[in-house]
Enzyme design. Structure first.
Site, short mmCIF file in Angstrom:
data_model
loop_
_atom_site.label_atom_id
_atom_site.label_comp_id
_atom_site.label_asym_id
_atom_site.label_seq_id
_atom_site.Cartn_x
_atom_site.Cartn_y
_atom_site.Cartn_z
N LYS A 1 0.83 -1.21 0.00
CA LYS A 1 0.00 0.00 0.00
C LYS A 1 0.86 1.26 0.00
CE LYS A 1 -3.18 2.51 2.83
NZ LYS A 1 -4.52 2.54 3.34
N ASN B 1 7.78 -15.74 -2.73
CA ASN B 1 7.45 -15.88 -1.31
C ASN B 1 6.75 -14.62 -0.79
OD1 ASN B 1 9.87 -14.49 -1.69
ND2 ASN B 1 10.90 -15.36 0.08
N ALA B 2 6.97 -13.50 -1.49
CA ALA B 2 6.34 -12.25 -1.07
C ALA B 2 4.89 -12.22 -1.54
CB ALA B 2 7.09 -11.08 -1.70
N GLY B 3 4.10 -11.46 -0.87
CA GLY B 3 2.71 -11.28 -1.30
C GLY B 3 2.27 -9.90 -0.89
N HIS B 4 2.07 -9.03 -1.87
CA HIS B 4 1.69 -7.66 -1.55
C HIS B 4 0.24 -7.43 -1.97
CE1 HIS B 4 6.21 -6.46 -1.68
NE2 HIS B 4 5.86 -7.05 -0.57
N ALA C 1 -0.68 -13.73 2.38
CA ALA C 1 -1.14 -13.46 1.01
C ALA C 1 -0.61 -14.53 0.05
CB ALA C 1 -0.67 -12.08 0.55
N LYS D 1 -2.21 -0.05 9.43
CA LYS D 1 -3.28 -0.79 10.10
C LYS D 1 -3.62 -0.30 11.51
CE LYS D 1 -3.48 -5.09 7.69
NZ LYS D 1 -3.50 -6.53 7.78
N LEU D 2 -3.46 0.98 11.73
CA LEU D 2 -3.77 1.52 13.06
C LEU D 2 -5.24 1.31 13.39
CD1 LEU D 2 -2.39 3.01 15.38
CD2 LEU D 2 -2.97 5.17 14.30
N GLY E 1 -6.94 2.42 7.06
CA GLY E 1 -7.91 1.55 6.39
C GLY E 1 -7.24 0.92 5.18
P1 IMP Z 1 11.06 -18.66 2.53
O1 IMP Z 1 11.32 -17.23 2.18
O2 IMP Z 1 9.88 -19.24 1.81
O3 IMP Z 1 12.28 -19.50 2.42
O4 IMP Z 1 10.65 -18.71 4.08
C1 IMP Z 1 11.56 -18.40 5.12
C2 IMP Z 1 10.87 -17.64 6.25
O5 IMP Z 1 10.53 -16.34 5.79
C3 IMP Z 1 9.55 -18.27 6.71
O6 IMP Z 1 9.40 -18.03 8.10
C4 IMP Z 1 8.51 -17.50 5.93
O7 IMP Z 1 7.25 -17.53 6.53
C5 IMP Z 1 9.13 -16.12 5.94
N1 IMP Z 1 8.67 -15.29 4.81
C6 IMP Z 1 9.10 -15.33 3.54
N2 IMP Z 1 8.48 -14.39 2.80
C7 IMP Z 1 7.66 -13.73 3.62
C8 IMP Z 1 6.78 -12.63 3.44
O8 IMP Z 1 6.63 -12.04 2.36
N3 IMP Z 1 6.09 -12.24 4.56
C9 IMP Z 1 6.26 -12.83 5.77
N4 IMP Z 1 7.07 -13.85 5.97
C10 IMP Z 1 7.78 -14.30 4.91
#
Ligand code: IMP
Length: 412
Positions: A19, A39-42, A280, A312-313, A398
């Site tokens: 955001k 692994n990220a989720g925005h 996410a 997120k307050l 919000g």
């Molecule tokens: P990996 O990045 O999938 O190898 O996970 C390693 C650690 O990083 C785990 O505890 C995941 O839950 C955490 N992690 C990876 N990416 C995110 C993210 O975007 N948000 C929160 N935790 C993450």
């Protein structure tokens, strides 16, 4: 006009960076990702629609903004093509605006299998990875066994490697689909900076998940702090400009590892529900805690944030009291700790959080657009957080794009 703003997670990820990127990209010409992978989720909410990006930068919805994926990332080609197509059907065009560094490492099917198998075999010692193959892919990179995007376009290599890796037709067609976006991202950043075109550097994951400075081994495999921007794109530290640390009004974490201020029971359930605290990427319920200033102080120290964005307050409405942990106490020695110890070199079970309490609030704050619109208790809450050494310049009230208090225009 100040050029370039970096947006970085100040906790364990999921602070709501998307955001903040989305807000700041409105005045930028480009947005660059430098670390992590799918692994990220925005999550972005625009006009009541939810958009989730995993690999594409959060500025994707601004049609004229260049989107760049730096060589510090790891890319799952099928995921990325699916993501591109999911935006294309909504009218978002990527021609001449998406740039993927040819040196980016590719997540191979065996990386995902290895990640999943390792986690499944670990029983109660699981790290809780996202099973997206991130660790094995970075592992291969560091032991010179990885495949970069460019490697697929070297004719002499490709047949051999395809056979060895047993890559599917779907995988190869995704790689070919991405070929048109190959571009030297380091050079692009240099040229844009040279022309005075402002850009946003978008961090994935966060300080406490950083491979070097996070709470190892409960970390991700990339560099998620300010230094990672330079290595993940290939730019000078002088190019970065401002550094915004994104911090959620309470703490959340997914995966294993110590969370000193963790909350359990009904209050945890309540915050999780109100804040929609489910991953996410994986859909996993996130662990919930009170805001933890020793970890924020640490994140501030290693990043040097010039501003904080508090998100997120509004989700704290109806909770009384509101608590902030401002120091840890060693139960044995009674010693206080201002900074959280960075790595798992400490026996966290001996550390007790020491809290400052604030009265709760019942007002709907989602319409607040000025700091003074907030109830006094929240103004005090914010002021207390600033003791870590950076001003809170943005406050999320919000989920929607416009539900934010901008105390300072960071582009001016
Ligand atoms: P990996 O990045 O999938 O190898 O996970 C390693 C650690 O990083 C785990 O505890 C995941 O839950 C955490 N992690 C990876 N990416 C995110 C993210 O975007 N948000 C929160 N935790 C993450």
């Amino acid at each position: 006009m100040k050029n370039n703003i970096a947006i970085l997670g100040a906790g364990w990820g999921d602070e709501g960076k998307g955001k903040i990127v989305d807000l700041l990209v409105a005045n930028a010409d480009g947005v660059f990702r430098f670390n992590g992978g799918a692994n990220a989720g925005h999550t972005l909410w625009v006009d009541g629609h939810k958009y989730v990006t995993h690999l594409l930068p959060s500025g994707v919805l601004y049609k004229d903004v260049k989107l760049a994926l730096g060589q510090g990332m790891v890319i799952d080609p099928i995921e990325l093509v699916n993501e591109i197509e999911s935006f294309e059907i909504q009218g978002i065009d990527f021609t001449n605006r998406l740039y993927i560094d040819p040196a980016v490492h590719i997540v191979l099917p065996r990386h995902k299998i290895e990640d999943g198998d390792k986690e499944d075999a670990a029983g109660d010692k699981k790290l809780g990875t996202t099973k997206r193959g991130i660790g094995p892919c970075y592992g291969d990179k560091h032991r010179y066994a990885g495949l970069r995007l460019i490697d697929f376009f070297r004719r002499e290599d490709i047949v051999d490697r395809m056979i060895k890796e047993n890559l599917s037709a779907e995988f190869m067609s995704a790689i070919i689909r991405l070929a048109i976006y190959r571009h030297d991202v380091s050079l692009l950043a240099y040229q844009m900076n040279d022309r005075g075109q402002p850009v946003v550097f978008e961090g994935a994951q966060a300080a406490l998940l950083d491979i070097d400075h996070g709470q190892y081994p409960h970390v991700s495999s990339s560099s998620a702090i300010a230094g990672g921007i330079c290595t993940g794109i290939g730019i000078s530290p002088h190019t970065i400009g401002q550094l915004v640390g994104v911090v959620k009004a309470y703490a959340t974490k997914v995966g294993a590892g110590k969370m000193t201020t963790e909350i359990t029971g009904d209050l945890c359930e309540h915050i999780r529900k109100v804040g929609g605290e489910y991953g996410a990427t994986t859909g996993r319920p996130r662990r919930i805690g009170w805001l933890d200033l020793p970890t924020l102080h640490y994140a501030q120290r290693i990043n040097g944030f010039t501003s904080l964005a508090l998100t997120k307050l509004d989700c704290l409405r109806g909770i009384d009291p509101l608590r902030i942990c401002f120091t840890y106490k060693d139960a044995k020695s009674n010693k206080r700790m201002l900074f959280s110890p960075p790595a798992d070199t400490t026996d966290y079970s001996k550390l007790e959080p020491v809290y400052h309490d604030f009265p709760g609030f019942d007002e709907d704050i989602s319409g607040a657009r000025k700091f003074e619109d907030l109830p006094e208790t929240l103004q005090n809450y914010c002021n207390f957080i600033q003791q870590v050494g950076a001003p809170i310049d943005l406050i999320g009230v919000g989920p929607n794009r416009d539900q934010i208090i901008v105390r300072k225009d960071l582009w001016k």
